[in-house]
Design a protein around this motif. Structure first.
Motif, mmCIF file in Angstrom:
data_model
loop_
_atom_site.group_PDB
_atom_site.id
_atom_site.type_symbol
_atom_site.label_atom_id
_atom_site.label_comp_id
_atom_site.label_asym_id
_atom_site.label_seq_id
_atom_site.Cartn_x
_atom_site.Cartn_y
_atom_site.Cartn_z
ATOM 1 N N MET A 221 0.823 -1.200 0.000
ATOM 2 C CA MET A 221 0.000 0.000 0.000
ATOM 3 C C MET A 221 0.868 1.265 0.000
ATOM 4 S SD MET A 221 -3.135 -1.275 0.103
ATOM 5 C CE MET A 221 -4.310 -0.147 0.825
ATOM 6 N N GLY A 222 2.148 1.119 -0.096
ATOM 7 C CA GLY A 222 3.018 2.286 -0.241
ATOM 8 C C GLY A 222 3.669 2.776 1.039
ATOM 9 N N CYS B 233 -6.339 7.677 10.145
ATOM 10 C CA CYS B 233 -6.121 7.897 8.718
ATOM 11 C C CYS B 233 -4.752 8.541 8.528
ATOM 12 C CB CYS B 233 -7.184 8.816 8.136
ATOM 13 S SG CYS B 233 -8.834 8.188 8.367
ATOM 14 N N ASN C 261 -1.728 10.013 5.847
ATOM 15 C CA ASN C 261 -1.353 10.401 4.500
ATOM 16 C C ASN C 261 0.004 9.802 4.234
ATOM 17 O OD1 ASN C 261 -3.571 11.815 3.812
ATOM 18 N ND2 ASN C 261 -2.778 13.769 4.575
ATOM 19 N N TYR D 204 -1.610 9.641 -0.808
ATOM 20 C CA TYR D 204 -3.014 9.291 -0.644
ATOM 21 C C TYR D 204 -3.310 8.955 0.805
ATOM 22 C CZ TYR D 204 -1.531 4.444 -0.761
ATOM 23 O OH TYR D 204 -0.934 3.261 -0.483
ATOM 24 N N CYS D 205 -4.575 8.681 1.049
ATOM 25 C CA CYS D 205 -5.019 8.524 2.429
ATOM 26 C C CYS D 205 -5.279 7.056 2.718
ATOM 27 C CB CYS D 205 -6.287 9.346 2.616
ATOM 28 S SG CYS D 205 -6.857 9.329 4.289
ATOM 29 N N LEU D 206 -4.671 6.572 3.771
ATOM 30 C CA LEU D 206 -4.768 5.171 4.119
ATOM 31 C C LEU D 206 -5.356 5.079 5.523
ATOM 32 C CD1 LEU D 206 -3.767 2.578 2.720
ATOM 33 C CD2 LEU D 206 -1.682 2.770 4.051
ATOM 34 N N SER D 207 -6.383 4.247 5.682
ATOM 35 C CA SER D 207 -6.909 4.089 7.035
ATOM 36 C C SER D 207 -6.505 2.725 7.556
ATOM 37 C CB SER D 207 -8.429 4.224 7.029
ATOM 38 O OG SER D 207 -9.000 3.117 6.399
ATOM 39 N N MET D 208 -6.195 2.665 8.816
ATOM 40 C CA MET D 208 -5.850 1.379 9.429
ATOM 41 C C MET D 208 -6.131 1.443 10.921
ATOM 42 S SD MET D 208 -1.725 1.579 9.454
ATOM 43 C CE MET D 208 -1.580 2.238 7.813
#
Lengths: 74, 706
Positions: free
Chosen positions: A32-33, A53, A55, A59-63
């Motif tokens: 996912m980068g 969330c 950045n 992009y925006c990644l939620s975990m």
């Protein structure tokens, strides 16, 4: 050196990914980068403080917080 | 050149793959299953030139070729197996140009597998807004493949893409060097795999090693052989996979540096992120989510009632007209009381389903649905579910079948299974007919606080009861079912977008059409069977019953006699006998034998209930005015033979409502659960626990309200 992770960041705080503490999780995160050396910024938290969330690489990644805790930062 | 080549669309989630698919195929698309698995397969045709028509297959969105969930597995299963019927002659990898770095990871993996590829650069306009300029020519040179600029949202660049595909088909590019060659680090192992399994490609050989357990085309001895090779070379899979990803990104960074001019100002939150601060706000986030859900229910109940009343009235008028025009006889009765009554019972709910899917599709399209998953993950986790379970649960409000198929996106088997087990408790649109009718029957149409429709509130209460029980059931299952693998919730949040109205329209059309067609067929079939069962009895029992009534009632008005005769005939029919047979079991819930018939026939599908009730009352009502009344009036006029009062008292209506909130009455859902879990155990568990829950709660409600 402290073992700070992404889960310890405050909103708006930036950090650089150093390593992963969980191999299995790191596979997904890498894809996912979330790469070692990449800059991340905690962008917001879900209402109950979890998930968060991030950045990362544009992009925006939620975990979940438990997952974010496996991303160690400098 | 092949006359019917296969083009596969591959890409990250949210890269614009489905938009491209819709533009390429237009209305020439169909949904099916990939051979051997239940994953949805969207395919369609596109005319590439006068002579060449290609099949386009839309593969599930993935971030890499290492799958994390059931539907992702299909992508590698196809790309690693040239013998697969869907193996592409050309793979079009759709990449989000505003996020090229990550999108190229998948692209380089697909290219390295030896699949002929074209890179379709999408969302260049978004990249430009982010002050990024992508040079497609440089990219094509560096990657050694054709790169086409497209705008999948509006359908630009499709001709260029088709030309590139044609060119690729006409002269397949000679195989270039691998972007990342695993043989650099693993030569011994890969040489062994290649010679034993007759492979030429190093990267494909690596996939055999890492993923052989998930490959459907390898048999058991082949898999065991690969395990032996792994042991022989003491290969550690996870560290190597991490190594590969990092290596790929390192090389991709160089490519991107050359091809993309990035003038992004640092530290400026985009408007999407600003919106997130509000939509994920501790208080406003939930307030807004709650209001949206509330709006949906008000819309479904209050707004949809106008077209619904029109359809209901129209069907009643049509029925009356047919009764008057056609010659009286069993065939006319079958058409009006059997078939038409059944169809009317289905058609009337089309507006509600359309409204529901319209609003859900808008939420999905705008990017808000992903926020809902984030919003709910923490809460869902407590119940053994996952933020991603929200989508199946919300879709379950429309229909449990697609909802259960949507659980494939959940990576953990336990969370997925629990979601599957509880999703049918969400009130699906098939329950809506029953809810609507019974609520309208016993809840007055009042406005509360000058704003809320009371019937809408009760309806929302029923849906909340479904949701609440789903969560409680999930909690119980969480305690029972043991985890097989770890739970994971890592998800990209797409930027907010204006919904693409053609997508929304397509979704609404698909759902309404399939509801009417799928449900309609069952309902019409059951209506006909029921009409026959209700119109005939063993021997001459119907005639005997009629004779008895006529003898007892001599001197009464003709209309009264007709009604009594019809009722007696129904009671003596096969259906009537059947209803009486099960009456002792349902008496405690307040139901009589007529409702019993409807209850039994609705085991196939809930929506049959209303149709059945209508069919029974059409027959029972004789030839008086009632025959042409709307469904609602028929129920209102039904008398309780014991008390002489209305049959549908609030106690009975609520008992029935609660019964249908919980009851697992849907063959297609059970069949889907069987397909998805590959065992009869889980559908059986589901049937038993939900039926018990339904019976007990209906019993309690009736006894308390009586």
């Amino acid at each position: 050196m402290s073992n700070r992770s992404v889960a310890d960041l405050k909103i708006g705080e930036k950090a650089v990914i150093k390593a992963f503490s969980d191999q299995w999780m790191s596979l997904k995160l890498l894809e996912m980068g979330c790469l070692p050396g990449a800059e991340v910024c905690l962008h917001c938290k879900a209402p109950l403080g979890d998930p968060i969330c991030l950045n990362v690489s544009g992009y925006c990644l939620s975990m979940r917080k438990s997952e974010a805790a496996t991303i160690l930062v400098e | 050149m092949k006359s019917n080549p296969v083009i596969a669309l591959i890409g990250n989630p949210n890269a614009g793959k489905s938009s491209l698919f819709n533009h390429l195929t237009g209305l020439r698309q169909k949904v099916g299953n990939f051979p051997g698995v239940t994953v949805d397969k969207k395919s369609g045709t596109v005319a590439l030139s006068g002579a060449v028509t290609a099949t386009v297959v839309d593969l599930p969105g993935v971030y890499s070729i290492y799958p994390k969930s059931a539907d992702e597995r299909i992508v590698t299963d196809i790309l690693a197996n040239p013998a697969h019927p869907d193996y592409p002659d050309v793979a079009v990898v759709v990449a989000d140009a505003s996020n090229l770095h990550r999108n190229l990871l998948l692209f380089t993996q697909v290219a390295d597998l030896g699949v002929p590829v074209i890179l379709a650069l999408n969302m260049l306009d978004v990249a430009r807004q982010h002050h990024q300029e992508v040079n497609a020519v440089t990219l094509a040179m560096r990657l050694g493949v054709a790169v086409v600029k497209i705008n999948a949202r509006v359908g630009e660049g499709l001709d260029l893409l088709k030309n590139a595909v044609l060119q690729q088909l006409a002269q397949p590019e000679p195989v270039a060097a691998l972007f990342y060659d695993p043989a650099e680090d693993l030569n011994g192992l890969l040489t062994d795999v290649k010679s034993q399994y007759k492979l030429a490609n190093n990267y494909l050989a690596l996939q055999y090693i890492i993923q052989h357990d998930g490959f459907s085309f390898l048999d058991v001895p082949q898999r065991q052989g690969l395990d032996k090779l792994i042991e022989k070379h003491s290969f550690a899979e996870q560290p190597f996979q991490a190594h590969e990803t990092i290596e790929r990104y390192k090389r991709i960074r160089h490519v991107v540096k050359d091809a993309v001019v990035d003038r992004r100002p640092l530290d400026q939150p985009t408007w999407s992120q600003k919106l997130d601060r509000f939509l994920l706000h501790p208080i406003w986030g939930y307030v807004l989510f709650g209001s949206i859900m509330f709006l949906i229910f008000q819309a479904v109940f209050a707004w949809a009632s106008i077209p619904m009343d029109a359809i209901d009235g129209g069907m009643a008028a049509l029925n009356e007209w047919l009764h008057e025009t056609l010659p009286a006889g069993p065939l006319t009765d079958l058409l009006t009381d059997g078939i038409l009554a059944g169809i009317g019972g289905v058609l009337v709910f089309a507006p509600q389903i359309a409204f529901l899917f319209l609003l859900v599709a808008i939420l999905e399209e705008s990017g808000y649905m992903s926020r809902v998953m984030v919003l709910m993950d923490r809460i869902m986790r407590k119940f053994g579910l996952n933020g991603r379970s929200v989508v199946p649960l919300i879709s379950g409000v429309a229909c449990a079948v697609p909802a259960i198929m949507a659980t494939r996106a959940i990576g953990s088997w336990r969370e997925r299974l629990i979601t599957i087990l509880v999703t049918p408790l969400m009130s699906c649109s098939a329950r809506l007919p029953i809810y609507t009718i019974l609520v309208a029957l016993v809840v007055p149409e009042e406005t509360i606080l000058g704003l809320f429709n009371l019937q809408g509130l009760v309806l929302m209460g029923l849906y909340l009861l479904g949701l609440g029980s789903a969560l409680v059931a999930a909690y119980v299952f969480k305690k029972i079912i043991k985890a097989r693998e770890r739970s994971l919730f890592v998800m990209e949040l797409p930027t907010y977008k204006m919904p693409r109205w053609n997508h929304v329209g397509l979704t609404v059309w698909e759902s309404v059409r399939s509801f009417i067609w799928e449900a309609g067929r069952i309902i019409v079939a059951i209506s006909i069977i029921l009409w026959v069962l209700a119109s005939y009895g063993p021997g001459d029992s119907l005639e005997q019953a009629e004779k008895e009534v006529r003898q007892n009632l001599t001197g009464q008005q003709a209309e009264v006699i007709d009604n009594q005769v019809a009722a007696a005939r129904l009671e003596a029919s096969y259906a009537g006998r059947f209803g009486h047979l099960i009456e002792p079991a349902i008496r405690p819930l307040g139901y009589d034998w007529k409702i019993g018939i409807a209850l039994l026939s609705s085991f196939a599908a809930r929506e049959v209930f209303v149709g059945t009730i209508v069919t029974i009352y059409s027959i029972g009502g004789g030839d008086g005015d009632e025959n042409n009344a709307t469904i609602k009036e028929k129920l209102r006029n039904e008398k309780n033979p014991d008390t002489g009062g209305a049959m549908y008292t609030p106690a009975l209506a609520f008992s029935l409502l609660i019964f249908y909130v919980f009851a697992m009455m849907c063959m297609s859902t059970l069949a889907t659960v069987y397909r998805e879990t590959k065992s009869w155990k889980w559908p059986a568990v589901q049937l038993v626990y939900m039926s018990a829950l339904a019976y007990l709660s209906a019993f309690l409600v009736y006894q308390l309200l009586k």
